[in-house]
Motif scaffolding. Structure first.
Motif, short mmCIF file in Angstrom:
data_model
loop_
_atom_site.label_atom_id
_atom_site.label_comp_id
_atom_site.label_asym_id
_atom_site.label_seq_id
_atom_site.Cartn_x
_atom_site.Cartn_y
_atom_site.Cartn_z
N GLU A 42 0.78 -1.25 0.00
CA GLU A 42 0.00 0.00 0.00
C GLU A 42 0.81 1.29 0.00
O GLU A 42 0.70 2.08 -0.90
CB GLU A 42 -1.00 0.04 1.16
CG GLU A 42 -2.16 -0.89 0.94
CD GLU A 42 -3.15 -0.89 2.09
OE1 GLU A 42 -4.29 -0.45 1.88
OE2 GLU A 42 -2.78 -1.36 3.19
N PHE A 43 1.59 1.51 1.06
CA PHE A 43 2.35 2.77 1.11
C PHE A 43 3.65 2.53 1.88
O PHE A 43 3.75 1.55 2.62
CB PHE A 43 1.52 3.88 1.77
CG PHE A 43 0.81 3.44 3.01
CD1 PHE A 43 1.47 3.36 4.23
CD2 PHE A 43 -0.53 3.05 2.96
CE1 PHE A 43 0.83 2.93 5.37
CE2 PHE A 43 -1.19 2.61 4.11
CZ PHE A 43 -0.50 2.55 5.30
N GLN A 88 8.59 6.62 -1.66
CA GLN A 88 8.33 5.42 -2.44
C GLN A 88 9.65 4.76 -2.86
O GLN A 88 9.80 3.54 -2.82
CB GLN A 88 7.49 5.81 -3.65
CG GLN A 88 6.62 4.75 -4.26
CD GLN A 88 5.61 4.14 -3.32
OE1 GLN A 88 5.84 3.06 -2.80
NE2 GLN A 88 4.49 4.81 -3.11
N ARG A 89 10.62 5.60 -3.21
CA ARG A 89 11.93 5.05 -3.60
C ARG A 89 12.64 4.42 -2.41
O ARG A 89 13.28 3.37 -2.53
CB ARG A 89 12.79 6.16 -4.22
CG ARG A 89 12.63 6.24 -5.74
CD ARG A 89 12.72 7.64 -6.27
NE ARG A 89 13.97 8.30 -5.93
CZ ARG A 89 14.13 9.62 -5.87
NH1 ARG A 89 13.11 10.41 -6.12
NH2 ARG A 89 15.29 10.14 -5.57
N THR A 139 3.30 3.46 -7.78
CA THR A 139 3.31 4.83 -8.34
C THR A 139 2.10 5.64 -7.90
O THR A 139 1.88 6.74 -8.40
CB THR A 139 3.35 4.79 -9.88
OG1 THR A 139 2.20 4.09 -10.35
CG2 THR A 139 4.60 4.12 -10.38
N ASN A 140 1.34 5.08 -6.96
CA ASN A 140 0.13 5.76 -6.51
C ASN A 140 0.43 7.16 -5.97
O ASN A 140 1.27 7.33 -5.10
CB ASN A 140 -0.53 4.93 -5.41
CG ASN A 140 -2.04 4.94 -5.56
OD1 ASN A 140 -2.57 5.53 -6.49
ND2 ASN A 140 -2.72 4.30 -4.65
N GLY A 185 7.89 11.35 -11.08
CA GLY A 185 8.04 10.33 -10.04
C GLY A 185 7.66 8.95 -10.58
O GLY A 185 8.33 7.96 -10.31
N ILE A 186 6.58 8.92 -11.36
CA ILE A 186 6.14 7.65 -11.94
C ILE A 186 7.22 7.09 -12.85
O ILE A 186 7.58 5.91 -12.78
CB ILE A 186 4.81 7.85 -12.72
CG1 ILE A 186 3.69 8.18 -11.73
CG2 ILE A 186 4.47 6.60 -13.52
CD1 ILE A 186 2.37 8.52 -12.37
N ALA A 187 7.78 7.97 -13.69
CA ALA A 187 8.81 7.53 -14.62
C ALA A 187 10.02 6.98 -13.86
O ALA A 187 10.58 5.94 -14.22
CB ALA A 187 9.22 8.68 -15.53
#
Ligand SMILES: Nc1ncnc2c1ncn2[C@@H]1O[C@H](COP(=O)(O)OP(=O)(O)O)[C@@H](O)[C@H]1O
Ligand SMILES: [Mg+2]
Lengths: 298, 268
Positions: free
Chosen positions: A81-82, A135-136, A156-157, A163-165
């Motif tokens: 999730e996170f 996230q990273r 990637t939420n 950031g997604i890339a």
């Protein structure tokens, strides 16, 4: 191919809600396996069960052919999730705890932080990080043990396009190392871009499983043709690059071999003396397929 | 065991709340014996009528009474330490770190054992400090310092250890049950107050002392009875009753079992 994960008839009820219903899945070694499904379809619940965080109502699973106890999870890197860390501790202090739990050397900390580009920020508190950095860091933490399987849940939420890339590049790099990856996402595009295999969950049911390449091949160009000639259908079937013809009302829907398009079809029909009055190209993407699969099962 | 304990210490060592509450408690540990001496003698000298039989507060420091006197007072400040426990454990659930750590390869049993080892270590360390403080102040102020008088009633030190461990397990129970850091601490403290009112009602209005003793929060203070009534020349219990010890040990076992069961069975 040997299977890394095998899930057999697993179910999870929350009171009267059944979040996962009799799910069976196999993930083979080296696959980048996507679990695709809209929000609330049971992706996180499934992952929580196979990672020991949630007790299944029924069913079983095994990792690497063993009946999974907690030791096996030390060979897996997973985020649900996170990103979860102690907010006021630095990245390094957080990863030290993880390293101790996974019983890996603390020397790996700088390696994985370097991998996700957070080495310079390693002494800063987690709560000062941007969402993308968090996230990273979560991916870095999952990579600490040099895992045989990496499990990512909506990685990637909430991120911006950059950031997604960044995350996708990291995932692809990891996949290239030959690691097995399980990626849960509600974004078709994400699964399509990084996965080799995928399944679709809906309301806790498994409704599709296959290879991404298969489903992409069947991402077809379909051309809708209309003409006054009543033998249109017969003529169409004679064209060498036409694969299938289906009659839909006044029109014919034609699937052509790749490399051919509506213009080519039109030109060919002209040589047969048929004048086309209606010509529309319909491309059915994986997205439409995803949506249509979901709707059919509704 | 050392691995699990070191993991727990890695979680508290950088944490501000841990050091703040611990320092506050350490300050109280030192302030009570020093303050009682200074303030008590000043009150006796300046405020109380001179014809009272009390000349000084020094009897409080006499061996062997000192063990019971100070462990009894210190009990009322244990809530500072059990707040550390409640915050630390509730946080693991509200931040989801408990779940992540299980995912990372800790078994639920290891998670539970890590917490229990941490509570035991904290209780042992605090008990050692309390022992040292009582010993030092006793050696300074007690008129008798022979080894026999010192050792008499020293059982209040292990009793204090049991009190701490029991109280920490109680805080752990509330933390696992409630899982939200702020609410867990508030419940821990408020429940303590509400229960003491309940305790008074049951004991004095309903006259059911045995039931009053069984109340879960009050039971953590069951071993060390109020020693100060003896200075008013009332009958005072200066030993540990076996029945009380049984209640205490019974609760400790129960809380260990229930806490383990909750960690094992509930989703993280
Ligand atoms: N702890 C819980 N208690 C009750 N219901 C839950 C709980 N966790 C998930 N659910 C329900 O289970 C279903 C699946 O949720 P989830 O696995 O989080 O879906 P996804 O990850 O695919 O978005 C949802 O209907 C959700 O509301
Ligand atoms: Mg989810």
């Amino acid at each position: 191919m040997s299977s890394v994960l095998e899930i057999v008839n697993i179910s999870k009820d929350f009171g009267r809600i059944s979040a996962v219903k009799n799910l069976s899945l196999q993930v083979s070694k080296g696959a980048v396996f996507g679990i695709l499904g809209p929000n609330g379809s049971g992706k996180t619940t499934t992952l929580a069960m196979i990672l020991g965080a949630s007790n299944p109502t029924s069913g079983s699973f095994n990792w690497f052919g063993e009946n999974g106890n907690h030791q096996v999870r030390k060979r897996i890197g997973a985020i649900l999730e996170f990103p979860v860390f102690y907010p006021s501790f630095s990245a390094e202090k957080n990863l030290r705890i993880t390293a101790r739990i996974k019983e890996v050397s603390a020397e790996r900390i700088d390696v994985v932080l370097g991998m996700v580009g957070l080495l310079e920020r390693k002494h800063d508190a987690f709560k000062t990080y941007s969402l993308g950095m968090k996230q990273r860091l979560a991916i870095a933490s999952a990579m600490l043990c040099d895992p045989e399987v990496l499990i990512l849940d909506e990685p990637t939420n909430g991120l911006d396009p950059q950031g997604i890339a960044e995350i996708r590049t990291i995932i692809r790099d990891i996949a290239e190392q030959g690691k097995t990856i399980i990626l849960a996402s509600h974004l078709l595009d994400e699964v399509q871009k990084v996965c080799t295999d995928f399944c679709i969950l809906k309301s806790g049911n498994l409704i599709y499983q296959g290879k991404v390449s298969d489903s992409e091949q069947s991402t077809t160009t379909e051309i809708e043709v209309g003409a006054a000639d009543k033998d249109l259908e017969i003529h169409l079937r004679k064209i060498p690059f036409v694969q299938t013809v289906t009659r839909v009302g006044d029109y014919c829907r034609v699937v052509v071999l790749s490399g051919h398009d509506a213009a080519a079809l039109n030109a060919y029909l002209n040589t047969m003396g048929i004048h086309v009055s209606h010509l529309i190209t319909r491309k059915e993407s994986l997205e439409e397929k995803f949506l249509s699969i979901l709707n059919v099962q509704a | 065991m050392m691995r699990l304990l070191s993991i727990e210490f890695m979680k508290v060592r950088p944490a501000k709340y841990f050091w703040i509450l611990l320092s506050l408690f350490a300050f109280i540990l030192a302030a009570i014996p020093i303050g009682t001496f200074a303030l008590g003698n000043w009150i006796i000298g300046n405020l109380l009528p001179a014809d009272l039989p009390i000349q000084s507060v020094l009897p409080l420091y006499d061996f062997a009474d000192i063990w019971q006197n100070f462990t009894f007072i210190y009990q009322f400040f244990t809530v500072l330490l059990s707040s550390i426990v409640a915050i630390q454990i509730a946080q693991e659930f509200s931040l989801r770190t408990a779940r992540q750590q299980v995912i990372d390869g800790l078994s639920r049993k290891e998670f539970f054992l890590g917490k229990v080892y941490f509570l035991l270590t904290l209780a042992a360390a605090v008990t050692a400090v309390v022992f040292a403080i009582c010993l030092i102040f006793g050696l300074i102020y007690s008129p008798v310092t022979d080894i026999e008088s010192i050792l008499l009633n020293i059982e209040f030190i292990p009793a204090y250890f049991l009190h701490l461990f029991h109280d920490f397990l109680w805080a752990m129970f509330i933390a696992i049950l409630i899982r939200r850091t702020g609410i867990a601490v508030v419940v821990l403290i408020f429940y303590g107050w509400i229960e003491s009112i309940l305790h008074a009602i049951i004991q004095f209005a309903l006259r059911m002392e045995w039931l009053a003793k069984m109340l879960p929060n009050g039971a953590t203070k069951i071993l060390i009875h109020n020693p100060f009534s003896k200075y008013a020349l009332m009958e005072t219990q200066t030993n540990i009753a076996l029945g009380d010890l049984a209640i205490s040990l019974g609760y400790i076992t129960l809380l260990l079992g229930v806490n383990y069961w909750m960690i094992k069975k509930r989703d993280l």
